[in-house]
Design a protein around this motif. Structure first.
Motif, mmCIF file in Angstrom:
data_model
loop_
_atom_site.group_PDB
_atom_site.id
_atom_site.type_symbol
_atom_site.label_atom_id
_atom_site.label_comp_id
_atom_site.label_asym_id
_atom_site.label_seq_id
_atom_site.Cartn_x
_atom_site.Cartn_y
_atom_site.Cartn_z
ATOM 1 N N ARG A 77 -46.373 7.570 -45.556
ATOM 2 C CA ARG A 77 -47.615 7.082 -46.164
ATOM 3 C C ARG A 77 -48.221 5.937 -45.358
ATOM 4 O O ARG A 77 -49.449 5.845 -45.228
ATOM 5 N N ILE A 78 -47.364 5.077 -44.820
ATOM 6 C CA ILE A 78 -47.893 3.975 -44.009
ATOM 7 C C ILE A 78 -48.494 4.511 -42.714
ATOM 8 O O ILE A 78 -49.532 4.025 -42.246
ATOM 9 N N ARG B 264 -46.023 -1.806 -49.668
ATOM 10 C CA ARG B 264 -45.120 -2.939 -49.416
ATOM 11 C C ARG B 264 -44.364 -3.326 -50.680
ATOM 12 O O ARG B 264 -43.187 -3.700 -50.630
ATOM 13 N N ALA B 265 -45.044 -3.234 -51.821
ATOM 14 C CA ALA B 265 -44.368 -3.552 -53.083
ATOM 15 C C ALA B 265 -43.240 -2.561 -53.364
ATOM 16 O O ALA B 265 -42.149 -2.947 -53.819
ATOM 17 N N LEU B 266 -43.473 -1.273 -53.083
ATOM 18 C CA LEU B 266 -42.418 -0.278 -53.285
ATOM 19 C C LEU B 266 -41.253 -0.493 -52.319
ATOM 20 O O LEU B 266 -40.084 -0.299 -52.685
ATOM 21 N N ALA B 267 -41.550 -0.896 -51.078
ATOM 22 C CA ALA B 267 -40.474 -1.187 -50.126
ATOM 23 C C ALA B 267 -39.657 -2.387 -50.595
ATOM 24 O O ALA B 267 -38.416 -2.396 -50.493
ATOM 25 N N GLY B 268 -40.333 -3.402 -51.113
ATOM 26 C CA GLY B 268 -39.609 -4.551 -51.646
ATOM 27 C C GLY B 268 -38.755 -4.186 -52.843
ATOM 28 O O GLY B 268 -37.631 -4.696 -53.011
ATOM 29 N N VAL C 117 -39.870 -0.318 -42.092
ATOM 30 C CA VAL C 117 -41.019 0.103 -42.905
ATOM 31 C C VAL C 117 -41.827 -1.117 -43.362
ATOM 32 O O VAL C 117 -43.067 -1.114 -43.328
ATOM 33 N N GLN C 118 -41.136 -2.175 -43.795
ATOM 34 C CA GLN C 118 -41.826 -3.372 -44.233
ATOM 35 C C GLN C 118 -42.607 -4.019 -43.085
ATOM 36 O O GLN C 118 -43.749 -4.473 -43.274
ATOM 37 N N GLU C 119 -42.006 -4.054 -41.903
ATOM 38 C CA GLU C 119 -42.707 -4.633 -40.752
ATOM 39 C C GLU C 119 -43.937 -3.814 -40.380
ATOM 40 O O GLU C 119 -45.002 -4.364 -40.068
ATOM 41 N N ALA D 139 -45.653 -1.884 -42.411
ATOM 42 C CA ALA D 139 -46.652 -2.106 -43.461
ATOM 43 C C ALA D 139 -47.347 -3.451 -43.277
ATOM 44 O O ALA D 139 -48.565 -3.566 -43.448
ATOM 45 N N GLY D 140 -46.552 -4.484 -42.914
ATOM 46 C CA GLY D 140 -47.160 -5.792 -42.674
ATOM 47 C C GLY D 140 -48.113 -5.768 -41.496
ATOM 48 O O GLY D 140 -49.177 -6.402 -41.537
ATOM 49 N N SER D 141 -47.767 -5.024 -40.434
ATOM 50 C CA SER D 141 -48.651 -4.930 -39.271
ATOM 51 C C SER D 141 -49.957 -4.215 -39.619
ATOM 52 O O SER D 141 -51.041 -4.652 -39.230
ATOM 53 N N VAL D 142 -49.841 -3.110 -40.362
ATOM 54 C CA VAL D 142 -51.057 -2.383 -40.764
ATOM 55 C C VAL D 142 -51.913 -3.242 -41.688
ATOM 56 O O VAL D 142 -53.149 -3.277 -41.562
#
Length: 324
Positions: free
Chosen positions: A96-97, A130-134, A168-170, A172-175
């Protein structure tokens, strides 16, 4: 009664059976509840739950079909099912990301034609991912620690999964940062456009003010000349009035000598009184510049055709004259 659905698990813990669960990990007297979220093809969050009580471990929600990851780590039973659920969550979030990243690249190629509403929509989607990854990281920490007895061998296989989840979190943060930069860029472009419009408005206002100042200067010159003409008229009017009075038949008894003296006095005294004033002298000295301003103002007046100058033309906003 056995818990078989996510609403039943929330109800057993004294929570409202709402969807989605507000927290990733819930503990209660009846048991413990874990929840992970996966995005479906319609971009909706589908929650998978894990219910743990004295009777054992039960997985709630849609089943996970792929078991290749757990088999590679030689996991079995509930531990394998949990590890496969984490693997499916990581794979889903990564896909999805990447979809959002692809859409972001397409938006950046459109430049200024990108509507901000589309950018904000992608920003909200990435924030949700990002919330789902957390949430998954929180659940993994719980399964590794307090609930490790329910999932033997999970802690040993978890580091590889956590490294993927952090990746995945990184991503998502970059996007999300790229989307924020695009939003800031669009805001800067809009601010520059507004500033250009404001500058153009200021230039127009300055031109209007310059025209108004020029008009005021010209009107002041006309006023100076009118004042000088009024003073001259006053000076001329006094001896003229005296001559008219002395020329009447009722003043025939006044000797001619005194008539001449009176007329000379009426002509000289007002002239000296008026044109000896300091401010009158200053007006006369600035008469040349005032004449120039008056000439400029008269040259700017529109010329009227002959049929309008003699009153035959239409009034402003009226009907055109009819032919006779």
């Amino acid at each position: 009664m056995a818990v078989t659905t996510i609403p039943e698990a929330l109800k057993a813990l004294g929570r409202a059976p709402q969807d989605p669960p507000a927290r990733a990990v819930l503990h209660g007297a009846a048991g413990s509840f874990l929840s992970l979220g996966i995005i479906d093809d319609q971009h909706r969050v589908v929650f998978h739950g894990v219910w743990i009580d004295p009777q054992g471990v039960r997985f709630l929600g849609p089943p996970v079909t792929s078991h290749d990851v757990s088999a590679a780590h030689h996991l079995t039973g509930t531990t394998a099912a949990l590890f496969d659920l984490f693997a499916e969550t990581v794979r889903n979030l990564l896909e999805r990301i990447e979809e959002v990243d692809t859409q972001l690249a397409a938006l950046q190629q459109r430049g200024r034609g990108v509507p901000l509403a589309e950018v904000w929509a992608l920003q909200r989607r990435v924030a949700g991912l990002r919330a789902l990854a957390g949430r998954a990281v929180v659940v993994a920490a719980e399964c590794e620690g307090p609930l490790s007895s329910a999932f033997p061998g999970f802690a040993q296989a978890l580091p590889s999964m956590l490294s993927q989840m952090r990746g995945v979190q990184e991503l998502a943060g970059s996007v999300q940062q790229s989307l924020s930069d695009l939003i800031l860029l669009r805001n800067a472009e809009e601010s520059n456009r507004i500033a250009e419009a404001a500058n153009e408005l200021s230039r127009t206002s300055n031109r209007i003010a310059a025209l108004a100042n020029t008009s005021n200067i010209r009107m002041l010159g006309i006023t100076y000349i009118a004042l000088i003409l009024g003073l001259i008229s006053a000076v001329v009017l006094i001896p003229n009035t005296g001559a008219t009075i002395l020329g009447m038949p009722s003043a025939a008894w006044v000797p001619g000598f005194w008539v001449d003296v009176i007329l000379i006095v009426l002509g000289v005294v007002p002239l000296l009184l008026v044109f000896s004033r300091r401010w009158v002298i200053d007006l006369l000295r600035g008469l040349v510049s005032s004449e120039v301003r008056v000439a400029e103002g008269i040259s700017d007046l529109p010329e009227l055709p002959g049929d309008q100058a003699d009153g035959a033309g239409p009034a402003v906003g009226g009907d055109p004259p009819r032919s006779r």
